[in-house]
Design a protein around this motif. Structure first.
Motif, PDB file in Angstrom:
ATOM      1  N   HIS A  23       2.067  -6.984  -1.709  1.00  0.00           N
ATOM      2  CA  HIS A  23       0.735  -7.079  -1.119  1.00  0.00           C
ATOM      3  C   HIS A  23       0.176  -8.494  -1.241  1.00  0.00           C
ATOM      4  O   HIS A  23      -0.497  -8.993  -0.318  1.00  0.00           O
ATOM      5  N   ILE A  24       0.433  -9.144  -2.378  1.00  0.00           N
ATOM      6  CA  ILE A  24      -0.048 -10.522  -2.557  1.00  0.00           C
ATOM      7  C   ILE A  24       0.637 -11.457  -1.560  1.00  0.00           C
ATOM      8  O   ILE A  24      -0.009 -12.320  -0.944  1.00  0.00           O
TER       9      ILE A  24
ATOM     10  N   ASP B  65       1.938 -10.595   1.333  1.00  0.00           N
ATOM     11  CA  ASP B  65       1.456 -10.271   2.679  1.00  0.00           C
ATOM     12  C   ASP B  65       0.078 -10.875   2.921  1.00  0.00           C
ATOM     13  O   ASP B  65      -0.203 -11.386   4.022  1.00  0.00           O
ATOM     14  N   TYR B  66      -0.798 -10.798   1.921  1.00  0.00           N
ATOM     15  CA  TYR B  66      -2.123 -11.391   2.079  1.00  0.00           C
ATOM     16  C   TYR B  66      -2.010 -12.906   2.274  1.00  0.00           C
ATOM     17  O   TYR B  66      -2.726 -13.502   3.097  1.00  0.00           O
ATOM     18  N   ARG B  67      -1.121 -13.525   1.527  1.00  0.00           N
ATOM     19  CA  ARG B  67      -0.921 -14.977   1.661  1.00  0.00           C
ATOM     20  C   ARG B  67      -0.442 -15.347   3.061  1.00  0.00           C
ATOM     21  O   ARG B  67      -0.894 -16.338   3.640  1.00  0.00           O
TER      22      ARG B  67
ATOM     23  N   LEU C  97      -7.943 -13.480  -4.899  1.00  0.00           N
ATOM     24  CA  LEU C  97      -7.030 -12.440  -5.361  1.00  0.00           C
ATOM     25  C   LEU C  97      -7.718 -11.082  -5.423  1.00  0.00           C
ATOM     26  O   LEU C  97      -7.068 -10.044  -5.357  1.00  0.00           O
TER      27      LEU C  97
ATOM     28  N   GLU D  98      -9.429  -9.779  -3.136  1.00  0.00           N
ATOM     29  CA  GLU D  98      -9.373  -9.147  -1.830  1.00  0.00           C
ATOM     30  C   GLU D  98      -8.028  -8.496  -1.533  1.00  0.00           C
ATOM     31  O   GLU D  98      -7.875  -7.822  -0.510  1.00  0.00           O
ATOM     32  N   VAL D  99      -7.072  -8.684  -2.406  1.00  0.00           N
ATOM     33  CA  VAL D  99      -5.759  -8.067  -2.208  1.00  0.00           C
ATOM     34  C   VAL D  99      -5.858  -6.583  -2.536  1.00  0.00           C
ATOM     35  O   VAL D  99      -6.471  -6.178  -3.537  1.00  0.00           O
ATOM     36  N   ASN D 100      -5.249  -5.786  -1.690  1.00  0.00           N
ATOM     37  CA  ASN D 100      -5.271  -4.333  -1.883  1.00  0.00           C
ATOM     38  C   ASN D 100      -4.546  -3.960  -3.175  1.00  0.00           C
ATOM     39  O   ASN D 100      -3.386  -4.318  -3.374  1.00  0.00           O
TER      40      ASN D 100
END
Length: 234
Positions: free
Chosen positions: A197-198, A200-202, A214, A216-218
């Motif tokens: 998830h981290i 993908d957010y990046r 960080l 805001e990461v699911n």
């Protein structure tokens, strides 16, 4: 004869009445004879106290057989562990466990008990560096799977990814913009799914401009963010 003439009783009735009176007289005589007072002997005077034997324990029996009971000093119980109110200790178990968070255990519980109530360590985490036999103290934090040297004050860190099958824990803060999924997986409380998830957010937001992003990461809440903040950098 006078009673028969006076009351007009027949001979049979008079005979029955006589038998009843005789039986009553015999019963009364027997009752008074058995209830007569008798002599009672005074109890003997006891000059010495009665000796009550003390039950022997298995240890006493063993000492008596070996002759080592006399003069053997008992072991010192040592300093009692720090306890919280109500005979309990409150510890914070975080990192690579199934149920991280605040847990309450009875006084005298050990690190292994804290790991058990936290659901145990995740698969692949090596606990060789964690002293699971240590007695817990109230208010301490146990971080499972933290990189070496990252234990907070008053806390205990231990248990990297073991067996050589997983990633090696980094020596310094992990870069959120360059770290791989395996490197993020070494962080406490971060598994393969959260590490992905981290990443993908990046990829979606063009990288991390600050550590606060960080949040805001699911899958990262306030508590997990507080654990990760000193361990990462943009």
């Amino acid at each position: 004869m006078w009673l028969q003439l006076r009351c007009g009783l027949e001979p049979r009735a008079l005979a029955a009445l006589t038998v009843v009176l005789v039986a009553a007289a015999v019963f009364a005589a027997t009752h008074f004879w058995s209830a007569r007072p008798g002599s009672v002997r005074a109890p003997e005077r006891v000059d010495e106290a009665v000796h009550v034997p003390v039950a022997e324990t298995d240890a006493d029996v063993a000492d008596a057989r070996t002759g080592g009971g006399a003069g053997t000093p008992e072991p010192s119980p040592g300093a009692p562990p720090a306890a919280g109110p109500g005979g309990q200790v409150v510890v914070d178990v975080s990192g690579k466990v199934r149920r991280p968070g605040i847990h309450r255990l009875p006084t005298g519980a050990r690190v292994a008990d804290a790991l058990r109530v936290a659901g145990g360590a995740r698969p692949g985490v090596n606990l060789d560096n964690l002293n699971r036999a240590r007695v817990l103290t109230d208010g301490e934090q146990i971080i499972v799977g933290a990189p070496p040297g990252q234990a907070p004050a008053g806390g205990t860190a231990g248990g990297g990814t073991g067996g050589g099958r997983g990633p090696t824990a980094p020596a310094g803060p992990v870069s959120l913009n360059t770290a791989t999924v395996d490197q993020l997986d070494t962080l406490p409380g971060v598994g393969p799914v959260l590490a992905q998830h981290i990443v993908d957010y990046r990829a979606q937001h063009g990288g991390f401009r600050s550590i606060d992003e960080l949040r805001e990461v699911n899958g990262i809440g306030d508590r997990r963010f507080a654990d990760l903040r000193p361990l990462v950098r943009p």
